[in-house]
Design a protein around this motif. Structure first.
Motif, PDB file in Angstrom:
ATOM      1  N   PHE A  55     -10.065 -26.384  11.721  1.00  9.58           N
ATOM      2  CA  PHE A  55      -9.541 -26.152  10.375  1.00  9.58           C
ATOM      3  C   PHE A  55      -9.499 -24.656  10.065  1.00  9.58           C
ATOM      4  O   PHE A  55      -8.504 -24.146   9.536  1.00  9.58           O
ATOM      5  CB  PHE A  55     -10.393 -26.887   9.338  1.00  9.58           C
ATOM      6  N   SER A  56     -10.567 -23.952  10.398  1.00  5.67           N
ATOM      7  CA  SER A  56     -10.581 -22.509  10.143  1.00  5.67           C
ATOM      8  C   SER A  56      -9.571 -21.785  11.024  1.00  5.67           C
ATOM      9  O   SER A  56      -9.072 -20.712  10.662  1.00  5.67           O
ATOM     10  CB  SER A  56     -11.998 -21.939  10.361  1.00  5.67           C
ATOM     11  N   ILE A 111      -9.365 -19.034  -2.052  1.00  8.28           N
ATOM     12  CA  ILE A 111     -10.546 -18.805  -1.219  1.00  8.28           C
ATOM     13  C   ILE A 111     -10.956 -17.328  -1.294  1.00  8.28           C
ATOM     14  O   ILE A 111     -10.106 -16.428  -1.301  1.00  8.28           O
ATOM     15  CB  ILE A 111     -10.263 -19.202   0.241  1.00  8.28           C
ATOM     16  N   LYS A 112     -12.228 -17.095  -1.338  1.00 13.92           N
ATOM     17  CA  LYS A 112     -12.752 -15.733  -1.441  1.00 13.92           C
ATOM     18  C   LYS A 112     -12.183 -14.827  -0.352  1.00 13.92           C
ATOM     19  O   LYS A 112     -12.225 -15.154   0.834  1.00 13.92           O
ATOM     20  CB  LYS A 112     -14.279 -15.748  -1.354  1.00 13.92           C
ATOM     21  N   ASN A 113     -11.596 -13.708  -0.775  1.00 12.38           N
ATOM     22  CA  ASN A 113     -11.045 -12.659   0.089  1.00 12.38           C
ATOM     23  C   ASN A 113      -9.802 -13.067   0.876  1.00 12.38           C
ATOM     24  O   ASN A 113      -9.304 -12.278   1.691  1.00 12.38           O
ATOM     25  CB  ASN A 113     -12.108 -12.131   1.074  1.00 12.38           C
ATOM     26  N   ALA A 114      -9.264 -14.268   0.639  1.00 17.88           N
ATOM     27  CA  ALA A 114      -8.085 -14.706   1.411  1.00 17.88           C
ATOM     28  C   ALA A 114      -6.890 -13.801   1.151  1.00 17.88           C
ATOM     29  O   ALA A 114      -6.188 -13.402   2.093  1.00 17.88           O
ATOM     30  CB  ALA A 114      -7.743 -16.154   1.068  1.00 17.88           C
ATOM     31  N   GLU A 115      -6.628 -13.466  -0.095  1.00 17.85           N
ATOM     32  CA  GLU A 115      -5.474 -12.615  -0.397  1.00 17.85           C
ATOM     33  C   GLU A 115      -5.671 -11.218   0.181  1.00 17.85           C
ATOM     34  O   GLU A 115      -4.715 -10.611   0.698  1.00 17.85           O
ATOM     35  CB  GLU A 115      -5.246 -12.532  -1.906  1.00 17.85           C
ATOM     36  N   ALA A 116      -6.900 -10.719   0.125  1.00 21.18           N
ATOM     37  CA  ALA A 116      -7.180  -9.395   0.690  1.00 21.18           C
ATOM     38  C   ALA A 116      -6.991  -9.403   2.203  1.00 21.18           C
ATOM     39  O   ALA A 116      -6.465  -8.439   2.781  1.00 21.18           O
ATOM     40  CB  ALA A 116      -8.607  -8.968   0.334  1.00 21.18           C
ATOM     41  N   VAL A 117      -7.397 -10.483   2.859  1.00 23.10           N
ATOM     42  CA  VAL A 117      -7.188 -10.609   4.304  1.00 23.10           C
ATOM     43  C   VAL A 117      -5.697 -10.629   4.609  1.00 23.10           C
ATOM     44  O   VAL A 117      -5.224  -9.941   5.523  1.00 23.10           O
ATOM     45  CB  VAL A 117      -7.872 -11.887   4.846  1.00 23.10           C
ATOM     46  N   TYR A 118      -4.932 -11.395   3.851  1.00 22.61           N
ATOM     47  CA  TYR A 118      -3.486 -11.488   4.059  1.00 22.61           C
ATOM     48  C   TYR A 118      -2.815 -10.126   3.904  1.00 22.61           C
ATOM     49  O   TYR A 118      -1.901  -9.783   4.661  1.00 22.61           O
ATOM     50  CB  TYR A 118      -2.881 -12.487   3.069  1.00 22.61           C
ATOM     51  N   ASN A 119      -3.283  -9.336   2.951  1.00 24.44           N
ATOM     52  CA  ASN A 119      -2.693  -8.021   2.678  1.00 24.44           C
ATOM     53  C   ASN A 119      -3.266  -6.915   3.556  1.00 24.44           C
ATOM     54  O   ASN A 119      -2.900  -5.737   3.400  1.00 24.44           O
ATOM     55  CB  ASN A 119      -2.894  -7.654   1.206  1.00 24.44           C
ATOM     56  N   GLU A 149     -13.624 -11.737   8.852  1.00 24.05           N
ATOM     57  CA  GLU A 149     -15.036 -12.123   8.775  1.00 24.05           C
ATOM     58  C   GLU A 149     -15.510 -12.261   7.332  1.00 24.05           C
ATOM     59  O   GLU A 149     -16.509 -12.948   7.063  1.00 24.05           O
ATOM     60  CB  GLU A 149     -15.919 -11.101   9.500  1.00 24.05           C
ATOM     61  N   SER A 150     -14.812 -11.621   6.395  1.00 25.64           N
ATOM     62  CA  SER A 150     -15.222 -11.688   4.990  1.00 25.64           C
ATOM     63  C   SER A 150     -14.650 -12.903   4.268  1.00 25.64           C
ATOM     64  O   SER A 150     -14.955 -13.149   3.103  1.00 25.64           O
ATOM     65  CB  SER A 150     -14.772 -10.415   4.264  1.00 25.64           C
ATOM     66  N   LEU A 151     -13.807 -13.679   4.955  1.00 24.51           N
ATOM     67  CA  LEU A 151     -13.151 -14.828   4.348  1.00 24.51           C
ATOM     68  C   LEU A 151     -14.180 -15.889   3.957  1.00 24.51           C
ATOM     69  O   LEU A 151     -15.128 -16.160   4.701  1.00 24.51           O
ATOM     70  CB  LEU A 151     -12.153 -15.425   5.342  1.00 24.51           C
TER      71      LEU A 151
END
Length: 539
Positions: free
Chosen positions: A115-116, A138-146, A152-154
């Motif tokens: 799933f991850s 989800i926490k930090n998902a948008e930041a990861v995408y950008n 690892e912070s997801l």
């Protein structure tokens, strides 16, 4: 039942004279196969839940992939890949416990990392997922995408193979609804490494965790799903095989049904309703969908709200639907006409006034105010649409009405479905046909598409006030207040800023062999599901 079976029977009869008992035994085995053939639209997109998907994936996934959980027609949870879950008091930490008996079709265990795996890949912009923004709660998902944070912070944790935990940025009242979306479904970590390497359409690597798995894929022709005997609920699956055949247009699909080449044909032209009226083959369903037009705000003069409003007010939707077919119903809403409000049981759009009313005189006044009196000086815009009969008819009516009512010229450009999809996603259009069928049973499935950070926002919408209203509705737990916020957001986007041109909602005209039973409608979308279909025995 099907032409393929009939041909085989003829060959077998001849073969008996040559090969005797062995051939007869083989015939009996093949004839006992319980299978159906389904006609679907032209091939579009891939089968990777983290990649660029469209209609083909949607046909594949409802039979081949199990989401964590879903909701039945009564709004009750139906557990699939998960067997239970718990959430903290703040509704920010959701923990799901996977079935320990769940395995992929190749026999390997389905784990939390599968799933991850989908989530992590979908958050890579190069994957091309249009659903990535639905991971942003989800926490930090948008930041990861950008590219502003590391993966690892997801806020997705897999403490063991059977446990999957989501930590959200803030409470999200519709989070369980999101779980049926592609980006929340699993993809096997052993094979699903990159959306571009073709693993998703190869039977050797495209394993499934649902009732059926991919057995064969022939581009632009068909793909075959076979029963997954390793499925945790295999005893409840009655079909052995489902073949999906691609067709370029609705008429070809209807013809294939008539000649017995397919057993199910969906989304056919309205004329089929008259041809099959009173027959058991005809199956009419309400679709939770809206057909509309995207004006590209990056193209002049569509950046002028007066022009967008004039286009909206100048279209006669009643006349349009009379010409296009009896399976259409005019709408001036973005949120689908047949989407229900869970609290009231009524249609959601009936809970507020219409965003606007058509008015040709006002449209002409607005166009003149924008600098184009009687259409003079207005540049020729091009309307892109798929080469489907309904869309071709729609395009011609729109072209004629805008010429008659505003004296402006619209050039028509029919495209293959995949080309239309790709060009729209890339923002290469002036006006573009769009159709959105709900992905889950909440108005957010529509409103989210116009958000500034939406991966489906391909027309340049950037509206801080709209974003604020939708964001506020995300955390509002009072259903009445939340509904009001969503009505306000739709009114702003459709009735004040005119970011889209809504046209009509539809009924789906389907043909199904009368001896095929157990085909269900997915409550969230109105689409048909075949996982529990079976062929009734003759009396």
């Amino acid at each position: 039942m099907k032409r393929t079976v009939s041909v085989f029977m003829a060959i077998s009869l001849i073969g008996i004279l040559v090969f005797g008992g062995c051939e007869k035994q083989e015939k009996e085995v093949k004839d006992s196969t319980k299978e159906i053939v389904v006609a679907i639209n032209s091939e579009t997109g891939g089968l990777d839940p983290a990649g660029m998907i469209a209609l083909t994936y949607l046909a594949y996934s409802v039979s081949a992939l199990d989401e964590l959980l879903t909701f039945d027609e009564n709004g009750e949870i139906e557990y699939r890949a998960a067997e239970s879950y718990e959430v903290n008091e703040e509704s920010t930490v959701w923990t799901f416990h996977l079935r320990k008996d769940a395995v992929w079709s190749d026999g390997t265990p389905v784990t939390s990392k599968d799933f991850s795996n989908t989530i992590a890949r979908a958050l890579k912009p190069e994957s091309g997922s249009g659903y990535a923004n639905y991971l942003f709660p989800i926490k930090n998902a948008e930041a990861v995408y950008n590219g502003e944070a590391d993966i690892e912070s997801l806020g997705v944790d897999t403490p063991d193979d059977d446990t999957l935990t989501f930590t959200l940025e803030k409470p999200c009242v519709y989070f369980l609804d999101l779980l049926r979306l592609p980006v929340y479904t699993p993809s096997c970590s052993a094979y699903a490494l990159d959306a571009s390497d073709g693993w998703d359409k190869s039977p050797e690597t495209s394993v499934a965790n649902g009732p059926f798995y991919l057995d064969e894929y022939v581009p632009e022709q068909y793909f075959v799903l076979k029963k997954n005997t390793r499925y945790w609920n295999a005893d409840e699956i009655k079909l052995d095989k489902i073949t999906y055949r691609f067709f370029a247009d609705q008429q070809s699909m209807a013809n294939a049904y008539e000649t017995g080449e397919v057993d199910v044909a969906t989304g056919l032209q309205s004329s089929v309703m008259e041809l099959y009226e009173g027959k058991d083959d005809l199956y009419i369903t309400d679709t939770i969908a809206t057909r509309y037009i995207y004006p590209n705000l990056n193209v002049k003069p569509l950046d002028d709200v007066r022009v967008r409003k004039a286009l909206n007010l100048a279209i006669d939707r009643e006349e349009l639907c009379k010409i296009v077919g009896d399976d259409t119903e005019p709408t001036v809403n973005f949120i689908a006409r047949y989407m229900k409000d869970r609290q009231t049981g009524e249609y959601f759009v009936d809970g507020a006034k219409k965003p606007f009313e058509e008015n040709v005189e006002e449209a002409r006044r607005l166009l003149a105010e924008a600098g184009y009196p009687d259409g003079k000086g207005f540049p020729e815009l091009t309307y892109h649409y798929p080469t489907l009969e309904m869309d071709s008819d729609t395009a011609q009516v729109i072209q004629e009405q805008l010429k008659k009512n505003l004296n402006i010229d619209i050039k028509l450009n029919a495209q293959e479905l995949q080309v239309n999809y790709t060009e729209r996603r890339a923002g290469r259009f002036d006006l573009c046909r769009m159709n959105w069928t709900a992905d889950f049973a909440d108005p957010y499935t529509y409103l989210s598409m116009l958000l500034s950070n939406s991966t489906y926002n391909c027309s340049g919408i950037r509206d801080v006030e709209y974003d604020r209203l939708v964001e506020q509705s995300d955390t509002e737990t009072d259903p009445v207040k939340r509904a009001q916020l969503m009505h306000e957001a739709e009114q702003l986007a459709v009735g004040e800023k005119f970011y889209i041109i809504p046209l009509y909602t539809m009924k789906s005209c389907n043909l199904i062999r009368p001896d095929i039973r157990g085909i269900a409608q997915i409550p969230a979308t109105g689409a048909l599901e075949y996982r529990h279909a079976y062929i009734a025995e003759e009396n």
